[in-house]
Design an enzyme around this catalytic site. Structure first.
Site, PDB file in Angstrom:
ATOM      1  CB  ILE A  15      -0.949  -0.022   1.214  1.00 20.05           C
ATOM      2  CG1 ILE A  15      -1.969  -1.173   1.081  1.00 20.05           C
ATOM      3  CG2 ILE A  15      -1.677   1.316   1.366  1.00 20.05           C
ATOM      4  CD1 ILE A  15      -2.795  -1.438   2.334  1.00 20.05           C
ATOM      5  CG  ASP A  52      12.258   0.293  13.751  1.00 23.74           C
ATOM      6  OD1 ASP A  52      11.042   0.592  13.739  1.00 23.74           O
ATOM      7  OD2 ASP A  52      12.712  -0.682  14.384  1.00 23.74           O
ATOM      8  CB  VAL A  53       8.204   4.412  12.189  1.00 26.91           C
ATOM      9  CG1 VAL A  53       8.434   4.924  10.781  1.00 26.91           C
ATOM     10  CG2 VAL A  53       7.416   3.101  12.172  1.00 26.91           C
ATOM     11  CG  ASN A  79       1.690   2.331   4.343  1.00 25.87           C
ATOM     12  OD1 ASN A  79       0.644   1.754   4.086  1.00 25.87           O
ATOM     13  ND2 ASN A  79       2.874   1.786   4.075  1.00 25.87           N
ATOM     14  CB  SER A 130      -6.839  -2.265   9.954  1.00 22.98           C
ATOM     15  OG  SER A 130      -7.400  -3.495   9.525  1.00 22.98           O
ATOM     16  CE1 TYR A 143      -1.944  -5.015  11.375  1.00 26.32           C
ATOM     17  CE2 TYR A 143      -4.280  -5.584  11.330  1.00 26.32           C
ATOM     18  CZ  TYR A 143      -3.185  -4.968  10.761  1.00 26.32           C
ATOM     19  OH  TYR A 143      -3.328  -4.291   9.561  1.00 26.32           O
ATOM     20  CE  LYS A 147      -2.766  -1.244  11.236  1.00 27.29           C
ATOM     21  NZ  LYS A 147      -1.979  -0.194  10.558  1.00 27.29           N
TER      22      LYS A 147
HETATM   23  P1  NDP Z   1       3.430  -4.693   3.710  1.00 32.36           P
HETATM   24  O1  NDP Z   1       3.921  -5.680   4.703  1.00 32.36           O
HETATM   25  O2  NDP Z   1       3.309  -5.090   2.286  1.00 32.36           O
HETATM   26  O3  NDP Z   1       4.333  -3.358   3.788  1.00 32.36           O
HETATM   27  C1  NDP Z   1       4.601  -2.772   5.025  1.00 32.36           C
HETATM   28  C2  NDP Z   1       5.566  -1.630   4.830  1.00 32.36           C
HETATM   29  O4  NDP Z   1       5.869  -1.063   6.122  1.00 32.36           O
HETATM   30  C3  NDP Z   1       6.892  -2.069   4.235  1.00 32.36           C
HETATM   31  O5  NDP Z   1       7.402  -1.050   3.396  1.00 32.36           O
HETATM   32  C4  NDP Z   1       7.771  -2.230   5.462  1.00 32.36           C
HETATM   33  O6  NDP Z   1       9.136  -2.155   5.132  1.00 32.36           O
HETATM   34  C5  NDP Z   1       7.301  -1.064   6.296  1.00 32.36           C
HETATM   35  N1  NDP Z   1       7.607  -1.185   7.721  1.00 32.36           N
HETATM   36  C6  NDP Z   1       7.245  -2.172   8.566  1.00 32.36           C
HETATM   37  N2  NDP Z   1       7.726  -1.943   9.785  1.00 32.36           N
HETATM   38  C7  NDP Z   1       8.418  -0.775   9.724  1.00 32.36           C
HETATM   39  C8  NDP Z   1       9.140  -0.015  10.664  1.00 32.36           C
HETATM   40  N3  NDP Z   1       9.275  -0.397  11.944  1.00 32.36           N
HETATM   41  N4  NDP Z   1       9.712   1.157  10.260  1.00 32.36           N
HETATM   42  C9  NDP Z   1       9.602   1.561   8.966  1.00 32.36           C
HETATM   43  N5  NDP Z   1       8.919   0.871   8.031  1.00 32.36           N
HETATM   44  C10 NDP Z   1       8.347  -0.285   8.407  1.00 32.36           C
HETATM   45  O7  NDP Z   1       2.028  -4.194   4.268  1.00 32.36           O
HETATM   46  P2  NDP Z   1       0.730  -3.572   3.523  1.00 32.36           P
HETATM   47  O8  NDP Z   1       1.147  -2.743   2.387  1.00 32.36           O
HETATM   48  O9  NDP Z   1      -0.229  -4.664   3.319  1.00 32.36           O
HETATM   49  O10 NDP Z   1       0.148  -2.674   4.714  1.00 32.36           O
HETATM   50  C11 NDP Z   1       0.447  -1.293   4.820  1.00 32.36           C
HETATM   51  C12 NDP Z   1      -0.395  -0.716   5.951  1.00 32.36           C
HETATM   52  O11 NDP Z   1      -1.781  -0.985   5.699  1.00 32.36           O
HETATM   53  C13 NDP Z   1      -0.082  -1.323   7.323  1.00 32.36           C
HETATM   54  O12 NDP Z   1      -0.192  -0.346   8.315  1.00 32.36           O
HETATM   55  C14 NDP Z   1      -1.190  -2.355   7.481  1.00 32.36           C
HETATM   56  O13 NDP Z   1      -1.436  -2.654   8.835  1.00 32.36           O
HETATM   57  C15 NDP Z   1      -2.350  -1.651   6.817  1.00 32.36           C
HETATM   58  N6  NDP Z   1      -3.409  -2.551   6.374  1.00 32.36           N
HETATM   59  C16 NDP Z   1      -3.170  -3.479   5.411  1.00 32.36           C
HETATM   60  C17 NDP Z   1      -4.208  -4.300   4.993  1.00 32.36           C
HETATM   61  C18 NDP Z   1      -4.037  -5.320   3.932  1.00 32.36           C
HETATM   62  O14 NDP Z   1      -5.014  -6.049   3.676  1.00 32.36           O
HETATM   63  N7  NDP Z   1      -2.907  -5.428   3.288  1.00 32.36           N
HETATM   64  C19 NDP Z   1      -5.548  -4.220   5.603  1.00 32.36           C
HETATM   65  C20 NDP Z   1      -5.674  -3.186   6.594  1.00 32.36           C
HETATM   66  C21 NDP Z   1      -4.638  -2.391   6.954  1.00 32.36           C
HETATM   67  P3  NDP Z   1      10.265  -2.994   5.956  1.00 32.36           P
HETATM   68  O15 NDP Z   1       9.690  -4.344   6.249  1.00 32.36           O
HETATM   69  O16 NDP Z   1      11.431  -3.022   5.026  1.00 32.36           O
HETATM   70  O17 NDP Z   1      10.538  -2.191   7.186  1.00 32.36           O
END
Ligand code: NDP
Length: 249
Positions: A15, A52-53, A79, A130, A143, A147
């Site tokens: 996303i 890392d956020v 995100n 979410s 989780y 959210k």
């Molecule tokens: P992905 O797992 O595909 O992507 C997650 C992204 O967040 C990656 O770029 C990852 O990069 C980054 N990330 C994770 N942890 C950290 C951190 N500590 N610091 C910085 N970056 C971080 O997830 P989605 O695209 O599916 O989801 C994106 C958002 O949407 C999330 O908040 C998720 O909870 C929410 N969401 C998703 C749904 C879905 O169906 N897919 C449904 C509802 C909500 P890296 O791992 O390299 O750090």
């Protein structure tokens, strides 16, 4: 919009990637981040920091770096998120730290760091929550709770930091990314679980990352100038449906 520079966390894939690509297409300068190295296929116009956020210092560094690149930051999209398929009984302290650390504290860290300037210069924040912060997905207790925190924080920021800052959340349903594939992989019969889930969507499909990017693009635009403190669901009708299944009646 007066200010066309944005921070989007977690833009390496899924996303977040759709949001950064949409912003670039809309003429908005973007910095994004993730815990890993810059993805090779990230558009060259997008700035990247490895961060890392969940860590306060990293969140402040992300905002400082974006300001060094672009000057004033008018848009923040939180995100970055991680998912964990566990009940309360099986969740460890480490699990809690990871999920609440990224989804709750990470969102808080980024908002706090960005608000230091946004309170003066104005801005727009969009948090990715979410539907599972409203209705509970099974075996995803922490989780789901993380959210719900995001939704509540969104309202508080809108109330406390208006009129300079608008803050809204998007509540995606099932969006076809690696995160969703991971959830289905844990089902006893992933194919059957997927077919059942699809049947429960009025739109008969899962969402695409672009579906969420479209709402975010609207929320950060002046078209949404009177919109703040709200959470917008995009789930293809999943949570609109009664749990009673039509075929049985
Ligand atoms: P992905 O797992 O595909 O992507 C997650 C992204 O967040 C990656 O770029 C990852 O990069 C980054 N990330 C994770 N942890 C950290 C951190 N500590 N610091 C910085 N970056 C971080 O997830 P989605 O695209 O599916 O989801 C994106 C958002 O949407 C999330 O908040 C998720 O909870 C929410 N969401 C998703 C749904 C879905 O169906 N897919 C449904 C509802 C909500 P890296 O791992 O390299 O750090």
């Amino acid at each position: 919009m007066a200010n066309r520079a944005a921070i989007v966390t977690g833009g390496s894939r899924g996303i977040g990637r759709a949001i950064v690509d949409r912003f670039i297409a809309d003429g908005i300068e973007v910095l994004t981040c993730g815990r890993g190295k810059r993805p090779a296929d990230l558009d060259a116009r997008i700035a990247w920091v490895q961060a890392d956020v969940a860590k306060t210092d990293d969140a402040e560094m992300i905002v400082r770096t974006a300001q060094d690149y672009f000057g004033t930051i008018g848009i923040l999209v939180n995100n970055a998120g991680v998912q964990l398929e566990k009940t309360v009984a099986t969740t460890t302290d480490e699990d809690w730290e990871l999920v609440m650390g990224v989804n709750a504290r990470g969102t808080f860290n980024m908002c706090r760091a960005a608000l230091k300037d946004m309170e003066e210069t104005g801005g727009v924040i969009v948090n990715i929550g979410s539907v599972s912060g409203v209705v509970s997905d099974p075996s995803m207790a922490v989780y789901n709770a993380s959210k719900a925190f995001v939704h509540a924080l969104t309202r508080s920021i809108a109330v406390d930091h208006g009129p300079k800052v608008r803050c809204n959340a998007v509540r995606p349903g099932w969006i076809a990314t690696g995160m969703v594939d991971g959830a289905f992989a844990l089902a006893d019969d992933p194919a059957a679980a997927k077919a059942d889930a699809l049947q429960r969507h009025a739109m008969r499909r899962f969402g695409k990352p672009e579906d969420i990017a479209n709402i975010v693009a609207w929320l950060v635009s002046d078209q949404a100038a009177f919109v703040t403190g709200q959470c917008f669901t995009s789930d293809g009708g999943l949570t609109a449906a009664s749990p009673l299944q039509p075929g049985l009646f």
